[in-house]
Design a protein around this motif. Structure first.
Motif, PDB file in Angstrom:
ATOM      1  N   GLY A  84     -17.974 -31.356 -54.656  1.00  0.00           N
ATOM      2  CA  GLY A  84     -17.370 -32.691 -54.648  1.00  0.00           C
ATOM      3  C   GLY A  84     -15.859 -32.626 -54.784  1.00  0.00           C
ATOM      4  N   LEU A  85     -15.359 -31.736 -55.641  1.00  0.00           N
ATOM      5  CA  LEU A  85     -13.904 -31.598 -55.800  1.00  0.00           C
ATOM      6  C   LEU A  85     -13.248 -31.074 -54.533  1.00  0.00           C
ATOM      7  CD1 LEU A  85     -13.740 -30.158 -59.427  1.00  0.00           C
ATOM      8  CD2 LEU A  85     -13.074 -32.447 -58.678  1.00  0.00           C
ATOM      9  N   VAL A  86     -13.896 -30.153 -53.847  1.00  0.00           N
ATOM     10  CA  VAL A  86     -13.361 -29.643 -52.583  1.00  0.00           C
ATOM     11  C   VAL A  86     -13.415 -30.734 -51.524  1.00  0.00           C
ATOM     12  CG1 VAL A  86     -13.733 -27.979 -50.706  1.00  0.00           C
ATOM     13  CG2 VAL A  86     -13.877 -27.229 -53.085  1.00  0.00           C
ATOM     14  N   HIS A  87     -14.501 -31.469 -51.474  1.00  0.00           N
ATOM     15  CA  HIS A  87     -14.675 -32.527 -50.476  1.00  0.00           C
ATOM     16  C   HIS A  87     -13.622 -33.630 -50.632  1.00  0.00           C
ATOM     17  CE1 HIS A  87     -16.721 -35.092 -47.622  1.00  0.00           C
ATOM     18  NE2 HIS A  87     -16.707 -36.083 -48.511  1.00  0.00           N
ATOM     19  N   HIS A  88     -13.299 -33.979 -51.882  1.00  0.00           N
ATOM     20  CA  HIS A  88     -12.325 -35.051 -52.130  1.00  0.00           C
ATOM     21  C   HIS A  88     -10.886 -34.543 -52.158  1.00  0.00           C
ATOM     22  CE1 HIS A  88     -15.171 -38.260 -52.699  1.00  0.00           C
ATOM     23  NE2 HIS A  88     -15.887 -37.491 -53.515  1.00  0.00           N
ATOM     24  N   GLY A  89     -10.683 -33.249 -52.003  1.00  0.00           N
ATOM     25  CA  GLY A  89      -9.337 -32.714 -51.881  1.00  0.00           C
ATOM     26  C   GLY A  89      -8.690 -32.285 -53.180  1.00  0.00           C
ATOM     27  N   LEU A  99      -9.591 -29.649 -54.892  1.00  0.00           N
ATOM     28  CA  LEU A  99      -9.519 -28.199 -54.724  1.00  0.00           C
ATOM     29  C   LEU A  99      -9.348 -27.914 -53.229  1.00  0.00           C
ATOM     30  CD1 LEU A  99     -12.435 -26.925 -57.016  1.00  0.00           C
ATOM     31  CD2 LEU A  99      -9.993 -26.815 -57.480  1.00  0.00           C
ATOM     32  N   ALA A 100      -8.520 -26.940 -52.912  1.00  0.00           N
ATOM     33  CA  ALA A 100      -8.279 -26.601 -51.507  1.00  0.00           C
ATOM     34  C   ALA A 100      -9.407 -25.711 -50.987  1.00  0.00           C
ATOM     35  CB  ALA A 100      -6.941 -25.885 -51.367  1.00  0.00           C
ATOM     36  N   ALA A 101      -9.869 -26.022 -49.807  1.00  0.00           N
ATOM     37  CA  ALA A 101     -10.902 -25.212 -49.166  1.00  0.00           C
ATOM     38  C   ALA A 101     -10.250 -24.001 -48.506  1.00  0.00           C
ATOM     39  CB  ALA A 101     -11.652 -26.032 -48.125  1.00  0.00           C
ATOM     40  N   ASN A 102     -10.970 -22.925 -48.447  1.00  0.00           N
ATOM     41  CA  ASN A 102     -10.505 -21.727 -47.771  1.00  0.00           C
ATOM     42  C   ASN A 102     -10.468 -22.009 -46.280  1.00  0.00           C
ATOM     43  OD1 ASN A 102     -10.639 -19.122 -46.417  1.00  0.00           O
ATOM     44  ND2 ASN A 102     -11.035 -18.262 -48.439  1.00  0.00           N
ATOM     45  N   PRO A 103      -9.378 -21.611 -45.583  1.00  0.00           N
ATOM     46  CA  PRO A 103      -9.295 -21.909 -44.143  1.00  0.00           C
ATOM     47  C   PRO A 103     -10.408 -21.259 -43.316  1.00  0.00           C
ATOM     48  CG  PRO A 103      -7.226 -20.957 -44.965  1.00  0.00           C
ATOM     49  CD  PRO A 103      -8.200 -20.948 -46.080  1.00  0.00           C
ATOM     50  N   ARG A 104     -10.871 -20.097 -43.744  1.00  0.00           N
ATOM     51  CA  ARG A 104     -11.882 -19.403 -42.947  1.00  0.00           C
ATOM     52  C   ARG A 104     -13.303 -19.726 -43.398  1.00  0.00           C
ATOM     53  NH1 ARG A 104     -12.321 -12.890 -42.064  1.00  0.00           N
ATOM     54  NH2 ARG A 104     -14.114 -12.960 -40.684  1.00  0.00           N
ATOM     55  N   PHE A 105     -13.548 -19.765 -44.729  1.00  0.00           N
ATOM     56  CA  PHE A 105     -14.905 -19.922 -45.241  1.00  0.00           C
ATOM     57  C   PHE A 105     -15.210 -21.307 -45.806  1.00  0.00           C
ATOM     58  CE2 PHE A 105     -13.875 -15.376 -45.796  1.00  0.00           C
ATOM     59  CZ  PHE A 105     -14.812 -14.854 -44.931  1.00  0.00           C
ATOM     60  N   GLY A 106     -14.232 -22.149 -45.882  1.00  0.00           N
ATOM     61  CA  GLY A 106     -14.450 -23.500 -46.418  1.00  0.00           C
ATOM     62  C   GLY A 106     -14.630 -23.477 -47.931  1.00  0.00           C
ATOM     63  N   SER A 107     -15.578 -24.241 -48.426  1.00  0.00           N
ATOM     64  CA  SER A 107     -15.794 -24.338 -49.877  1.00  0.00           C
ATOM     65  C   SER A 107     -16.749 -23.261 -50.402  1.00  0.00           C
ATOM     66  CB  SER A 107     -16.354 -25.713 -50.226  1.00  0.00           C
ATOM     67  OG  SER A 107     -17.632 -25.879 -49.644  1.00  0.00           O
TER      68      SER A 107
END
Length: 103
Positions: free
Chosen positions: A68-73, A75-83
């Motif tokens: 949820g924190l990654v989805h709402h921004g 936490l930053a998602a990894n450019p290659r692997f996402g969350s």
């Protein structure tokens, strides 16, 4: 006629040291013999219960919160692997801590 006291023939139970020579940590129940197989069975049951009732639910909730924190921004998602890396690390931490506390 003299009466015979019945107290002389009663079992006094296990022999314990007198109160003056007992340690502050003296516990008569700890003097009972318990087989190592029983102790290992109890420890195994405690570890299993700890995993299913504490570590696994906490791990799942932590994964959902991290996602949820990654989805709402927040936490930053990894450019290659996402969350995935953050969620995987969050999933492993509660299980690892539960195993360490049992050792």
């Amino acid at each position: 006629m003299a009466s015979v006291s019945t107290h002389e023939h009663q079992d006094k139970g296990p022999h314990w040291p007198p109160p003056s020579k007992q340690s502050l940590l003296f516990c008569p129940k700890s003097k009972l013999h318990i087989h190592k197989s029983e102790i290992s069975k109890i420890i195994r049951e405690c570890q299993e219960e700890s995993f299913w009732k504490r570590a696994l639910p906490f791990s799942l909730v932590s994964m959902l919160v991290t996602q949820g924190l990654v989805h709402h921004g927040y936490l930053a998602a990894n450019p290659r692997f996402g969350s995935l890396p953050k969620v995987a690390c969050t999933a492993c931490l509660p299980v690892r801590n539960a195993k360490q506390s049992m050792d």
